[in-house]
Every structure is written in structure tokens, then in C-alpha cells.
Design a protein around this motif. Structure first.
Motif, PDB file in Angstrom:
ATOM      1  N   ARG A 237      59.435  58.632  55.335  1.00  0.00           N
ATOM      2  CA  ARG A 237      59.842  59.540  54.466  1.00  0.00           C
ATOM      3  C   ARG A 237      60.379  60.660  54.816  1.00  0.00           C
ATOM      4  O   ARG A 237      59.815  61.293  56.170  1.00  0.00           O
ATOM      5  CB  ARG A 237      58.516  60.024  53.563  1.00  0.00           C
ATOM      6  N   PRO A 238      61.123  61.541  54.276  1.00  0.00           N
ATOM      7  CA  PRO A 238      62.087  62.981  55.098  1.00  0.00           C
ATOM      8  C   PRO A 238      60.625  63.825  55.438  1.00  0.00           C
ATOM      9  O   PRO A 238      59.588  63.998  54.425  1.00  0.00           O
ATOM     10  CB  PRO A 238      62.572  63.426  54.003  1.00  0.00           C
ATOM     11  N   LYS A 239      60.638  64.385  56.473  1.00  0.00           N
ATOM     12  CA  LYS A 239      59.484  65.131  56.835  1.00  0.00           C
ATOM     13  C   LYS A 239      59.877  66.641  56.999  1.00  0.00           C
ATOM     14  O   LYS A 239      60.877  66.832  57.724  1.00  0.00           O
ATOM     15  CB  LYS A 239      58.740  64.775  58.075  1.00  0.00           C
ATOM     16  N   ASN A 240      59.306  67.616  56.200  1.00  0.00           N
ATOM     17  CA  ASN A 240      59.775  69.070  56.469  1.00  0.00           C
ATOM     18  C   ASN A 240      59.243  69.391  57.783  1.00  0.00           C
ATOM     19  O   ASN A 240      58.212  68.803  58.487  1.00  0.00           O
ATOM     20  CB  ASN A 240      58.993  69.609  55.649  1.00  0.00           C
ATOM     21  N   GLY A 241      59.696  70.628  58.219  1.00  0.00           N
ATOM     22  CA  GLY A 241      59.496  70.915  59.418  1.00  0.00           C
ATOM     23  C   GLY A 241      58.387  72.112  59.554  1.00  0.00           C
ATOM     24  O   GLY A 241      57.610  72.040  58.543  1.00  0.00           O
ATOM     25  N   TYR A 242      58.016  72.933  60.576  1.00  0.00           N
ATOM     26  CA  TYR A 242      57.260  73.882  60.726  1.00  0.00           C
ATOM     27  C   TYR A 242      57.706  75.256  61.314  1.00  0.00           C
ATOM     28  O   TYR A 242      58.309  74.887  62.505  1.00  0.00           O
ATOM     29  CB  TYR A 242      55.937  73.357  61.737  1.00  0.00           C
ATOM     30  N   SER A 243      57.227  76.219  60.968  1.00  0.00           N
ATOM     31  CA  SER A 243      57.746  77.576  61.429  1.00  0.00           C
ATOM     32  C   SER A 243      56.519  78.534  61.844  1.00  0.00           C
ATOM     33  O   SER A 243      56.115  79.349  61.165  1.00  0.00           O
ATOM     34  CB  SER A 243      58.570  78.377  60.383  1.00  0.00           C
ATOM     35  N   PRO A 244      56.124  78.164  63.111  1.00  0.00           N
ATOM     36  CA  PRO A 244      55.198  79.172  63.502  1.00  0.00           C
ATOM     37  C   PRO A 244      55.679  80.522  63.859  1.00  0.00           C
ATOM     38  O   PRO A 244      56.899  80.530  63.903  1.00  0.00           O
ATOM     39  CB  PRO A 244      54.679  78.384  64.783  1.00  0.00           C
ATOM     40  N   VAL A 245      54.950  81.287  64.202  1.00  0.00           N
ATOM     41  CA  VAL A 245      55.360  82.734  64.689  1.00  0.00           C
ATOM     42  C   VAL A 245      55.990  82.353  66.125  1.00  0.00           C
ATOM     43  O   VAL A 245      55.314  81.722  67.122  1.00  0.00           O
ATOM     44  CB  VAL A 245      53.798  83.830  64.861  1.00  0.00           C
ATOM     45  N   GLU A 246      57.181  83.139  66.143  1.00  0.00           N
ATOM     46  CA  GLU A 246      57.865  83.074  67.473  1.00  0.00           C
ATOM     47  C   GLU A 246      57.075  83.443  68.510  1.00  0.00           C
ATOM     48  O   GLU A 246      56.537  84.666  68.384  1.00  0.00           O
ATOM     49  CB  GLU A 246      59.245  83.664  67.223  1.00  0.00           C
ATOM     50  N   ALA A 247      57.159  82.916  69.450  1.00  0.00           N
ATOM     51  CA  ALA A 247      56.554  83.512  70.849  1.00  0.00           C
ATOM     52  C   ALA A 247      57.426  84.700  71.536  1.00  0.00           C
ATOM     53  O   ALA A 247      58.655  84.779  71.280  1.00  0.00           O
ATOM     54  CB  ALA A 247      56.509  82.396  72.158  1.00  0.00           C
ATOM     55  N   VAL A 248      56.653  85.645  71.615  1.00  0.00           N
ATOM     56  CA  VAL A 248      57.416  86.866  72.538  1.00  0.00           C
ATOM     57  C   VAL A 248      58.327  86.455  73.584  1.00  0.00           C
ATOM     58  O   VAL A 248      59.343  86.844  73.790  1.00  0.00           O
ATOM     59  CB  VAL A 248      56.073  87.929  72.678  1.00  0.00           C
ATOM     60  N   ASN A 249      57.679  85.680  74.429  1.00  0.00           N
ATOM     61  CA  ASN A 249      58.302  85.110  75.785  1.00  0.00           C
ATOM     62  C   ASN A 249      58.658  83.808  75.727  1.00  0.00           C
ATOM     63  O   ASN A 249      58.115  82.993  74.987  1.00  0.00           O
ATOM     64  CB  ASN A 249      57.440  85.380  76.966  1.00  0.00           C
ATOM     65  N   PHE A 250      59.586  83.266  76.445  1.00  0.00           N
ATOM     66  CA  PHE A 250      59.973  81.901  76.619  1.00  0.00           C
ATOM     67  C   PHE A 250      58.723  81.204  77.139  1.00  0.00           C
ATOM     68  O   PHE A 250      58.339  81.495  78.407  1.00  0.00           O
ATOM     69  CB  PHE A 250      61.394  81.718  77.267  1.00  0.00           C
ATOM     70  N   GLU A 251      58.234  79.937  76.474  1.00  0.00           N
ATOM     71  CA  GLU A 251      57.229  79.485  77.004  1.00  0.00           C
ATOM     72  C   GLU A 251      57.466  77.794  77.549  1.00  0.00           C
ATOM     73  O   GLU A 251      56.748  76.986  77.512  1.00  0.00           O
ATOM     74  CB  GLU A 251      55.992  79.311  76.051  1.00  0.00           C
ATOM     75  N   GLY A 252      58.895  77.485  77.263  1.00  0.00           N
ATOM     76  CA  GLY A 252      59.231  76.112  77.718  1.00  0.00           C
ATOM     77  C   GLY A 252      59.903  75.292  76.780  1.00  0.00           C
ATOM     78  O   GLY A 252      59.969  73.938  76.803  1.00  0.00           O
ATOM     79  N   GLY A 253      60.102  75.976  75.526  1.00  0.00           N
ATOM     80  CA  GLY A 253      60.433  75.262  74.195  1.00  0.00           C
ATOM     81  C   GLY A 253      61.246  76.098  73.290  1.00  0.00           C
ATOM     82  O   GLY A 253      60.991  77.145  73.296  1.00  0.00           O
ATOM     83  N   TYR A 254      62.036  75.196  72.199  1.00  0.00           N
ATOM     84  CA  TYR A 254      62.604  76.304  71.315  1.00  0.00           C
ATOM     85  C   TYR A 254      62.477  75.431  69.899  1.00  0.00           C
ATOM     86  O   TYR A 254      62.052  74.474  69.756  1.00  0.00           O
ATOM     87  CB  TYR A 254      64.211  76.393  71.408  1.00  0.00           C
ATOM     88  N   ILE A 255      62.341  76.670  69.114  1.00  0.00           N
ATOM     89  CA  ILE A 255      62.364  76.195  67.613  1.00  0.00           C
ATOM     90  C   ILE A 255      63.824  76.425  66.979  1.00  0.00           C
ATOM     91  O   ILE A 255      64.486  77.546  67.441  1.00  0.00           O
ATOM     92  CB  ILE A 255      61.412  76.920  66.587  1.00  0.00           C
ATOM     93  N   LEU A 256      64.341  75.632  66.220  1.00  0.00           N
ATOM     94  CA  LEU A 256      65.440  75.605  65.943  1.00  0.00           C
ATOM     95  C   LEU A 256      65.653  76.781  64.739  1.00  0.00           C
ATOM     96  O   LEU A 256      64.802  76.796  63.781  1.00  0.00           O
ATOM     97  CB  LEU A 256      66.377  74.403  65.441  1.00  0.00           C
ATOM     98  N   GLY A 257      66.777  77.611  64.524  1.00  0.00           N
ATOM     99  CA  GLY A 257      66.975  78.408  63.432  1.00  0.00           C
ATOM    100  C   GLY A 257      68.087  77.686  62.461  1.00  0.00           C
ATOM    101  O   GLY A 257      68.620  76.662  62.795  1.00  0.00           O
ATOM    102  N   LEU A 258      67.971  78.109  61.405  1.00  0.00           N
ATOM    103  CA  LEU A 258      68.473  77.216  60.138  1.00  0.00           C
ATOM    104  C   LEU A 258      70.119  77.378  60.406  1.00  0.00           C
ATOM    105  O   LEU A 258      70.998  76.732  59.968  1.00  0.00           O
ATOM    106  CB  LEU A 258      68.450  78.223  58.936  1.00  0.00           C
TER     107      LEU A 258
END
Length: 424
Positions: A237-258
Motif C-alpha cells: 500500500r502507498p506509504k506516507n513519509g515522515y518529517s522529523p525536526v531537521e538536524a542542525v548539523n549534517f549527521e550522515g543522511g538527508y530528508i528530501l524536500g518537496l
């Protein structure tokens, strides 16, 4: 010529600012072309967006008289640099908005002045003088105080303008090629995703060979294609994503923007720092080939689709997107093209709804009942190869444009600062 010095001067000493205004004298039915800021981009006027008015019905902002050789400087949101040179032959009948300042050179080559207003030096001075937040603007009086450094030799001014004009012409030529290639791609997509390819690699013709086609909720499609709702071709089934609070500094991964989902598919253009210690984030990790769909946006932009391609760092998708994973019989990229096709996309945008006047949403149910038609895997691959060939040509032209634009930006900076002298 290159031994002649450069001089510092104020813009107001080198050019007249707003030398002519449209008063009450024109005949009531006098007609003119009206240029406003929305019709100017990248130093050019989009004449298809320039209306013609009679004086009696013209907008109240249509007041600045424009003559050949003038430079129109956008004083409203000047950071967007919607400036343009009046390089046309029309001596009369062109008026621009009061959102522009008309610069009429007195002691400068007209094209040299045009290129100068795009310089970083001018941009920074104007930025410091801007007032307002939502629609920052610079006044006519402040514009006159902008400091320029210019060659005293009009020959050198002209030569600098000639060099930059040549580069602009090269960029414009590439953009013309790109526009044609994108038209070819659009027409090819329409044909391939509607008629497909026969065993000999030719696009099927519904007029000559109607027996090869069948009627469907999408219209006429090839008989050998499968007609299904999306629920029948997805392995989950299509699965919605998740939007946590953005990290202040780079921690080794990215969240896509719209903004990563565009009319042309996935683009790595808007990445946010992911909080990698958030355990919930793991289930929203993306794999190459995952298909993403924007589930909330304006009606024009909702349901944009794109196939995620490998990135050097882990990536996760946000709440405003949903992830689609098709069964092996349907290639993810082929499904992406189907979702971008008007007859499929229209089903989603028509179902989108929301309480906001501008933002609408699609849900998993809307996606699952969307009807598509698709061929066997070998025909999907042949169609994708055709589209990949055009996209490859587009990418090459875009890369060439980027390189030439980068070259022009650097050379303009050095030429307009006198670091590189223009030889006759």
C-alpha cells in the motif's frame, strides 16, 4: 586602448533615470505595448506575455516611456534581476511599468550598461539599499547613487559588451535547442504512452491499424496492454513519509524536500539534514527505484512523480510524499512516466481535495483506484530506451548550458571589474 584608465562614477552621472513619463497628452485611443516585470526573465522580454493597451484602459503603472538602447532595471524585488535592454527597433509605442527604472545612458555604451546592472557589485549595493520585506524595493534616488567603475574608452566598453553578448547568444542558442528537444520529448511521450511500439519498433497507428487497439477508461489503448488500477500493480500500500525536526548539523543522511519532485521527475535540489538518531526514521529510508509521489501541494503541483536514484548518503522521504513500490511486471520508471502523463495525472488532480484555498491533497485511496494501461516488460524497456535517448540529449545540452553560464559569470565579473582588459 587598454592603457586608458577606468574611473569611478555614480550611476546617476552616467545615465538618466526615468527620463520620460507618459502624461495626459496621448490620444485616448493611442495604443502601446506594455512591459511589466512578469514578462521579463534572464535579460529578455517574453513578447508573448506583453499585452497591447489603449491609453484609456491601460494599467495605472504603465507610465515609463521606453526607447531603443534603454535598460529597464527592476526596482521591485531587484534580487530577481528582471532587468532587460531595449534592443528592439520600435522607437515609439513601448511603455513599461513603474516597477522598473528606465536607465538611458549618456556617457556609457548601452549594452555595457545593461551587462553592468547584472554585476555582483551593483547587486550588492542595491541589496543594501532595499527597503521592505515581502516585496523589497530600491528607490530611484538610491539607484542613482550606485557606484560604478567603468572604462573611459567607449571602444573598450563596446568590446566588453560584445564579448558578453557573444556568450549570451551562445547560451540562448542552447536554450533554443533545449526547448525543441523538450517539445520532441513531450510529443514522443504522448505517442509512446498512448500507442506503444510494435514488434518492429514502430509506434502503433490507431488510424491505420484500428484492430490493434481497444477502448478503455483511459481512451483507446493497444489490445496487448494490461488495463489495471494502481492497486493491482503495487506490492504494498502507498506509504506516507515522515518529517522529523531537521538536524542542525549534517549527521550522515538527508530528508528530501518537496521540491525534489518536479515536472521532469526526481531532482536532487532540496535536501535537509536528517536526525540520524531518530529510530522512527529508518522505515522511511529510500532505495534506488522507489517511486515517490507528492501528496500535498497546489493543484498544479500535487501528485508530481519521480523515481529515486542512488545517492552517496542515506535519504528519507517526508510526510508530504508517499512511496510507491510496483510489482516486477511494471518498471518503476515506466510507472513514473505513466503518472506524469496527462490522462493518468488528471485522475489524481481531479480527486485532490483540501480545506485550504491553495493546498490540496491526494490520499492512498486516490492512488489505488487510479487507472493505468501498460505493456509487457520488453515493450516497456523499448519505450524507456526511446525516452532515455531524448533525455540524454537534453542532459548534455543542459550541462553545456551550465558550463557556458558559469564561464560567462566568471568572465563578466573580471571584465566589468577591469581585471581582464578587453583588447580591440
Amino acid at each position: 586602448m587598454c592603457d586608458m584608465p577606468w574611473k569611478d562614477a555614480l550611476l546617476g552621472d552616467l545615465a538618466d533615470v526615468n527620463p520620460e513619463a507618459l502624461g495626459a497628452s496621448p490620444p485616448f485611443r493611442w495604443r502601446f505595448r506594455y512591459i511589466d516585470i512578469t514578462s521579463v526573465a534572464h535579460g529578455r522580454v517574453n513578447w508573448l506575455a506583453v499585452p497591447e493597451y489603449e491609453y484609456r484602459s491601460a494599467p495605472s503603472r504603465a507610465r515609463r516611456v521606453v526607447r531603443p538602447g534603454d535598460t529597464l532595471f527592476s526596482t521591485v524585488r531587484p534580487g530577481l534581476q528582471a532587468h532587460v535592454c531595449a534592443d528592439w527597433d520600435m522607437q515609439e509605442g513601448v511603455i513599461c511599468s513603474t516597477g522598473f527604472a528606465v536607465l538611458r545612458p549618456r556617457k556609457l555604451d548601452a549594452r555595457f550598461l545593461f551587462h553592468t546592472v547584472f554585476s555582483e557589485t551593483v547587486r550588492e549595493q542595491v541589496r543594501r539599499r532595499e527597503v521592505g520585506s515581502s516585496y523589497p524595493a530600491v528607490s530611484e534616488s538610491d539607484l542613482k547613487l550606485v557606484q560604478l567603475t567603468v572604462p573611459e574608452s567607449p571602444v573598450e566598453q563596446g568590446r566588453i559588451a560584445e564579448i558578453l553578448d557573444l556568450l549570451d547568444a551562445g547560451i540562448q542558442e542552447i536554450e533554443s535547442v533545449l526547448a525543441k528537444l523538450k517539445q520532441v520529448k513531450s510529443g514522443l511521450m504522448q505517442s509512446l504512452l498512448t500507442c506503444g511500439l510494435d514488434e518492429e519498433g514502430r509506434i502503433r497507428d490507431p488510424l491505420r491499424n484500428p484492430e490493434q487497439f481497444q477502448s478503455s477508461p483511459l481512451g483507446v489503448v493497444p489490445k496487448c496492454w494490461t488495463i489495471s488500477d494502481l492497486g493491482g500493480v503495487l506490492r504494498e500500500r502507498p506509504k506516507n513519509g515522515y518529517s522529523p525536526v531537521e538536524a542542525v548539523n549534517f549527521e550522515g543522511g538527508y530528508i528530501l524536500g518537496l521540491g525534489c519532485l518536479t515536472v521532469d521527475g526526481f531532482s536532487q535540489c532540496q535536501l535537509k539534514n536528517a536526525p540520524m538518531n531518530d529510530r522512527k526514521l529508518r522505515q522511511y529510508a529510500l532505495s534506488p527505484g522507489d517511486l515517490l509521489l507528492s501528496r500535498s501541494n497546489t493543484r498544479d503541483l500535487v501528485a508530481m512523480a519521480g523515481t529515486f536514484w542512488p545517492q552517496p548518503m542515506p535519504c528519507f522521504y517526508p510526510d508530504l510524499m508517499m512511496r510507491l513500490r510496483p510489482l516486477p511486471k511494471l518498471r518503476p520508471r515506466f510507472l513514473e512516466f505513466l503518472l506524469r502523463h496527462s490522462r493518468v495525472r488528471r485522475q489524481l488532480t481531479n480527486r485532490a481535495c483540501g480545506t485550504s484555498g491553495s493546498m490540496v491533497k491526494v490520499n492512498a485511496g486516490d492512488v489505488l483506484k487510479t487507472v493505468i494501461a501498460f505493456p509487457q516488460s520488453d515493450e516497456q524497456d523499448a519505450i524507456l530506451a526511446r525516452l532515455d535517448d531524448v533525455e540524454s540529449r537534453i542532459s548534455c545540452e543542459e550541462e553545456l548550458r551550465s558550463k557556458l553560464t558559469f564561464t560567462k559569470t566568471g568572465l563578466a565579473h573580471d571584465l566589468l571589474a577591469g581585471r581582464i582588459r578587453a583588447k580591440a
